[in-house]
Design an enzyme around this catalytic site. Structure first.
Site, PDB file in Angstrom:
ATOM      1  N   LYS A   1      13.924 -17.593 -17.351  1.00  0.00           N
ATOM      2  CA  LYS A   1      14.982 -17.538 -16.342  1.00  0.00           C
ATOM      3  C   LYS A   1      14.638 -16.450 -15.326  1.00  0.00           C
ATOM      4  CE  LYS A   1      19.450 -17.417 -17.574  1.00  0.00           C
ATOM      5  NZ  LYS A   1      20.751 -16.799 -17.917  1.00  0.00           N
TER       6      LYS A   1
ATOM      7  N   ALA B   1       0.837  -1.205   0.000  1.00  0.00           N
ATOM      8  CA  ALA B   1       0.000   0.000   0.000  1.00  0.00           C
ATOM      9  C   ALA B   1       0.869   1.251   0.000  1.00  0.00           C
ATOM     10  CB  ALA B   1      -0.931  -0.018   1.207  1.00  0.00           C
TER      11      ALA B   1
ATOM     12  N   HIS C   1       4.469 -13.322 -13.748  1.00  0.00           N
ATOM     13  CA  HIS C   1       5.032 -12.231 -14.555  1.00  0.00           C
ATOM     14  C   HIS C   1       5.605 -12.732 -15.896  1.00  0.00           C
ATOM     15  CE1 HIS C   1       4.313  -9.973 -11.029  1.00  0.00           C
ATOM     16  NE2 HIS C   1       5.481 -10.098 -10.435  1.00  0.00           N
TER      17      HIS C   1
HETATM   18  P1  NDP Z   1       1.915  -6.981   4.238  1.00  0.00           P
HETATM   19  O1  NDP Z   1       2.506  -8.176   4.897  1.00  0.00           O
HETATM   20  O2  NDP Z   1       2.557  -5.663   4.469  1.00  0.00           O
HETATM   21  O3  NDP Z   1       0.371  -6.959   4.672  1.00  0.00           O
HETATM   22  C1  NDP Z   1      -0.513  -5.895   4.366  1.00  0.00           C
HETATM   23  C2  NDP Z   1      -1.406  -5.637   5.568  1.00  0.00           C
HETATM   24  O4  NDP Z   1      -2.231  -6.772   5.791  1.00  0.00           O
HETATM   25  C3  NDP Z   1      -0.611  -5.452   6.859  1.00  0.00           C
HETATM   26  O5  NDP Z   1      -0.282  -4.099   7.066  1.00  0.00           O
HETATM   27  C4  NDP Z   1      -1.559  -5.965   7.897  1.00  0.00           C
HETATM   28  O6  NDP Z   1      -2.423  -4.909   8.286  1.00  0.00           O
HETATM   29  C5  NDP Z   1      -2.388  -6.999   7.170  1.00  0.00           C
HETATM   30  N1  NDP Z   1      -1.927  -8.358   7.486  1.00  0.00           N
HETATM   31  C6  NDP Z   1      -0.669  -8.835   7.422  1.00  0.00           C
HETATM   32  N2  NDP Z   1      -0.631 -10.141   7.751  1.00  0.00           N
HETATM   33  C7  NDP Z   1      -1.884 -10.504   8.025  1.00  0.00           C
HETATM   34  C8  NDP Z   1      -2.506 -11.722   8.413  1.00  0.00           C
HETATM   35  N3  NDP Z   1      -1.793 -12.835   8.578  1.00  0.00           N
HETATM   36  N4  NDP Z   1      -3.832 -11.732   8.592  1.00  0.00           N
HETATM   37  C9  NDP Z   1      -4.544 -10.615   8.409  1.00  0.00           C
HETATM   38  N5  NDP Z   1      -4.017  -9.442   8.042  1.00  0.00           N
HETATM   39  C10 NDP Z   1      -2.713  -9.376   7.844  1.00  0.00           C
HETATM   40  O7  NDP Z   1       1.765  -7.333   2.712  1.00  0.00           O
HETATM   41  P2  NDP Z   1       2.230  -6.513   1.439  1.00  0.00           P
HETATM   42  O8  NDP Z   1       1.710  -5.133   1.551  1.00  0.00           O
HETATM   43  O9  NDP Z   1       3.662  -6.731   1.237  1.00  0.00           O
HETATM   44  O10 NDP Z   1       1.466  -7.289   0.272  1.00  0.00           O
HETATM   45  C11 NDP Z   1       0.068  -7.256   0.107  1.00  0.00           C
HETATM   46  C12 NDP Z   1      -0.304  -8.147  -1.068  1.00  0.00           C
HETATM   47  O11 NDP Z   1       0.349  -7.699  -2.223  1.00  0.00           O
HETATM   48  C13 NDP Z   1       0.143  -9.590  -0.885  1.00  0.00           C
HETATM   49  O12 NDP Z   1      -0.789 -10.416  -1.528  1.00  0.00           O
HETATM   50  C14 NDP Z   1       1.480  -9.623  -1.597  1.00  0.00           C
HETATM   51  O13 NDP Z   1       1.849 -10.905  -1.993  1.00  0.00           O
HETATM   52  C15 NDP Z   1       1.182  -8.708  -2.771  1.00  0.00           C
HETATM   53  N6  NDP Z   1       2.359  -8.096  -3.362  1.00  0.00           N
HETATM   54  C16 NDP Z   1       3.229  -7.357  -2.608  1.00  0.00           C
HETATM   55  C17 NDP Z   1       4.316  -6.742  -3.192  1.00  0.00           C
HETATM   56  C18 NDP Z   1       5.240  -5.869  -2.377  1.00  0.00           C
HETATM   57  O14 NDP Z   1       6.139  -5.262  -2.977  1.00  0.00           O
HETATM   58  N7  NDP Z   1       5.084  -5.744  -1.081  1.00  0.00           N
HETATM   59  C19 NDP Z   1       4.601  -6.901  -4.646  1.00  0.00           C
HETATM   60  C20 NDP Z   1       3.604  -7.676  -5.341  1.00  0.00           C
HETATM   61  C21 NDP Z   1       2.533  -8.251  -4.708  1.00  0.00           C
HETATM   62  P3  NDP Z   1      -3.114  -4.817   9.710  1.00  0.00           P
HETATM   63  O15 NDP Z   1      -2.371  -5.721  10.647  1.00  0.00           O
HETATM   64  O16 NDP Z   1      -3.013  -3.371  10.059  1.00  0.00           O
HETATM   65  O17 NDP Z   1      -4.499  -5.248   9.426  1.00  0.00           O
HETATM   66  C1  BG6 Z   2       6.926  -8.958  -7.279  1.00  0.00           C
HETATM   67  C2  BG6 Z   2       7.695 -10.051  -6.596  1.00  0.00           C
HETATM   68  O1  BG6 Z   2       5.751  -9.463  -7.818  1.00  0.00           O
HETATM   69  O2  BG6 Z   2       7.724  -8.421  -8.331  1.00  0.00           O
HETATM   70  C3  BG6 Z   2       9.012  -9.531  -6.072  1.00  0.00           C
HETATM   71  O3  BG6 Z   2       6.918 -10.551  -5.525  1.00  0.00           O
HETATM   72  C4  BG6 Z   2       9.806  -8.846  -7.155  1.00  0.00           C
HETATM   73  O4  BG6 Z   2       9.775 -10.595  -5.528  1.00  0.00           O
HETATM   74  C5  BG6 Z   2       8.934  -7.831  -7.882  1.00  0.00           C
HETATM   75  O5  BG6 Z   2      10.898  -8.198  -6.554  1.00  0.00           O
HETATM   76  C6  BG6 Z   2       9.658  -7.297  -9.097  1.00  0.00           C
HETATM   77  O6  BG6 Z   2       8.927  -6.263  -9.671  1.00  0.00           O
HETATM   78  P1  BG6 Z   2       9.668  -5.204 -10.604  1.00  0.00           P
HETATM   79  O7  BG6 Z   2       8.552  -4.395 -11.151  1.00  0.00           O
HETATM   80  O8  BG6 Z   2      10.579  -4.438  -9.703  1.00  0.00           O
HETATM   81  O9  BG6 Z   2      10.422  -5.979 -11.615  1.00  0.00           O
END
Ligand code: NDP
Ligand code: BG6
Length: 500
Positions: free
Chosen positions: A352, A42, A269
């Site tokens: 790859k 987010a 991807h």
């Molecule tokens: P986070 O681990 O930061 O989780 C997002 C929010 O979800 C947390 O702030 C928390 O908010 C809540 N949360 C975390 N764990 C749990 C749990 N076990 N049960 C319920 N709520 C939970 O995730 P990301 O922001 O990194 O990723 C969010 C989604 O986006 C995922 O599906 C991830 O795979 C995908 N994604 C992430 C990327 C990245 O760069 N981070 C890239 C591509 C995809 P709170 O505790 O305040 O409710």
């Molecule tokens: C995300 C993967 O979907 O893409 C990460 O979960 C990876 O592991 C990222 O780093 C790469 O994205 P980009 O746009 O930086 O190539």
């Protein structure tokens, strides 16, 4: 060129949402709800993309309101100050301050009616304040959340937060990857969500589909006479689709170890890129026509052979306290995919992907066959190769053989180079998330993954993934900062790739 390809810069969503004759303009105030607003995605991607859309006039303060929702108990201002630094480096920025005022935060759990009732109340207040005609309001729910909570969040939205009437408004959900861990779990998740939302309401995001040069593939392939006759097994020897990162899984070891590089990068991807490289010409640019062709490619894939897979794990990966000492998770994989159809029979698609390698790069390399009856053989430097670099520094270049300038008659390899930074000076290439969020608002599903596409993608990889999960295939250790295991280069050569 169809109007649906034109993303106008300035102007409201209403005007811009005339994308082609089939799309009706959308009206009504817009609520964008970022679920998991306290999280990593987010703050790093979703809010900055919304800010950029706002800055460019695609989101306007007289119709848009943004809601953050998560369990963490913070105030509106605390959320705003958490994300401010990701929007702009400047301490004082008037536009950022204005944008932040559009954001409201609601705290609640992901499985209780209380939080979602409060969220609905906040959205409704915004809709009333914007004098939205009943039912014409638009609600976009962005799931920046772990997939484990998707089903309960969908139930909550369906019970408490839907747009109250279908007189012109809508409710849409945007879900992130990873969408499942294998065929069975992805299908289960799809069914759970599918019971609550119709396919046109579900946007399965794969941010690679929002990258400039990935979006360019369709134009490149089908609007250029150059490529039409050459893009097949008669002329192309092999195609590589490569993703490298020069950093490890820092800070995400726990997540990564459960998924591994194939689920994290290749199954989504790189496979999406492959579909656009390999598919037949769609009947039109309509999203369903394009997605129909992508599905056909996936359904034509042959099973992956173990001997055409090399797995790796970088040394030091298991030092991360969130990674088990006996982890068998690959952080690197090279594999050959094969498409059983008239165009591609016998052409290896070499995928790859790796973490902690020697560079950060994503590219497509189309290598052509040797010239038949080559009279320059003794001097020729290499094969024709067409390279599309998705990142960094977007570029396309063609390696071709030319006469070495000068008195002697000798051949040398050179390039026709279209480097975006030089050719399109001053043009800012939008972030993938920016485009894709705009598409969700406009109701354009072209760059999103359809349910049958997802199923077909999991069908390809699930047997291999299960063999790895069961420990039947082991990753080879490699040094961080290297090219990955040497065996991967051998596989590449065996598949026919010639270093040019
Ligand atoms: P986070 O681990 O930061 O989780 C997002 C929010 O979800 C947390 O702030 C928390 O908010 C809540 N949360 C975390 N764990 C749990 C749990 N076990 N049960 C319920 N709520 C939970 O995730 P990301 O922001 O990194 O990723 C969010 C989604 O986006 C995922 O599906 C991830 O795979 C995908 N994604 C992430 C990327 C990245 O760069 N981070 C890239 C591509 C995809 P709170 O505790 O305040 O409710
Ligand atoms: C995300 C993967 O979907 O893409 C990460 O979960 C990876 O592991 C990222 O780093 C790469 O994205 P980009 O746009 O930086 O190539």
């Amino acid at each position: 060129m169809a109007a649906s390809w034109c993303i106008e810069k300035r102007g409201s969503i209403r005007k811009d949402s005339f994308r082609d004759n089939d799309n009706i303009p959308e009206t009504g105030c817009l609520s964008i709800i970022v679920l998991g607003a306290s999280g990593d995605l987010a703050k790093k991607k979703t809010f900055p993309a919304l800010y950029n859309l706002y800055r460019q006039g695609f989101l306007q303060s007289n119709e848009v309101h943004i809601f953050g929702y998560a369990r963490t108990k913070i105030s509106d201002d605390e959320l705003r100050s958490r994300i401010r630094g990701y929007l702009s480096q400047e301490k004082e920025n008037h536009e950022v301050s204005e944008f932040l005022q559009l954001i409201k935060y609601v705290s609640g759990s992901y499985d209780s009616g209380e939080g979602f009732t409060a969220l609905d109340k906040a959205i409704s207040e915004h809709e009333i304040s914007k004098n939205s005609t009943e039912g014409s309001s638009r609600r976009l729910f962005y799931f920046a959340l772990p997939p484990s909570v998707y089903p309960s969040v969908c139930r909550m939205i369906k019970s408490y937060c839907m747009n109250k009437s279908d007189l012109g408004g809508w409710t849409r959900i945007v879900v992130e990857k990873p969408f499942g861990k294998d065929l069975a779990s992805a299908e289960q998740l799809s069914s759970q969500i599918g019971e609550l939302f119709e396919e046109p309401q579900i946007y399965r995001i794969d941010h690679y589909l929002g990258k400039e040069l990935v979006q360019n593939l369709l134009v490149l392939r089908f609007a250029n006479r150059f490529f039409l006759p050459l893009w097949n097994r008669d002329n192309i020897d092999n195609i590589q689709i490569v993703f490298r990162e020069d950093f490890g899984t820092e800070g995400r070891g726990g997540y990564f170890d459960e998924y591994g590089i194939i689920r994290d990068i290749i199954q989504n991807h790189l496979l999406q890129v492959l579909c656009l490289v390999a598919m037949e010409k769609p009947v039109s640019l309509k999203p369903e026509h394009i997605r129909d062709e992508k599905v056909k490619v996936l359904q034509s894939m042959l099973p992956i052979k173990d001997e055409e897979v090399v797995l790796g794990q970088y040394e030091g990966y298991k030092d991360d306290p969130t990674v088990p000492d006996n982890s068998n998770t690959p952080t690197f994989a090279t594999m050959v995919l094969r498409i059983h159809n008239e165009r591609w029979e016998g052409v290896p698609f070499i995928m790859k992907a790796g973490k902690a390698l020697n560079s950060r790069k994503a590219e497509i390399r189309v290598q052509f066959k040797d010239v038949p009856g080559d009279i320059f053989k003794c001097q020729k430097q290499g094969r024709n190769e067409f390279v599309i670099r998705l990142q960094p520094s977007e570029a396309m270049y063609m390696k071709l053989t030319v006469k070495q300038p000068g008195l002697e008659m000798s051949a040398v390899q050179s390039e026709l180079d279209l480097s975006y930074r030089q050719r399109y000076q001053g043009v800012v290439i939008p972030e993938a998330y920016e485009r894709l969020i705009l598409d969700t608002i406009r109701g354009d599903q072209q760059h999103f993954v359809r349910r049958d596409e997802l199923k077909a993608a999991w069908e390809i990889f699930t047997p291999l993934l299960h063999r790895i999960d069961n420990g039947e295939m082991k990753p080879i250790p490699y040094k961080p900062g290297s090219r990955g295991p040497a065996e991967a280069d051998e596989l590449l050569q065996n598949a026919g790739y010639v270093q040019t």
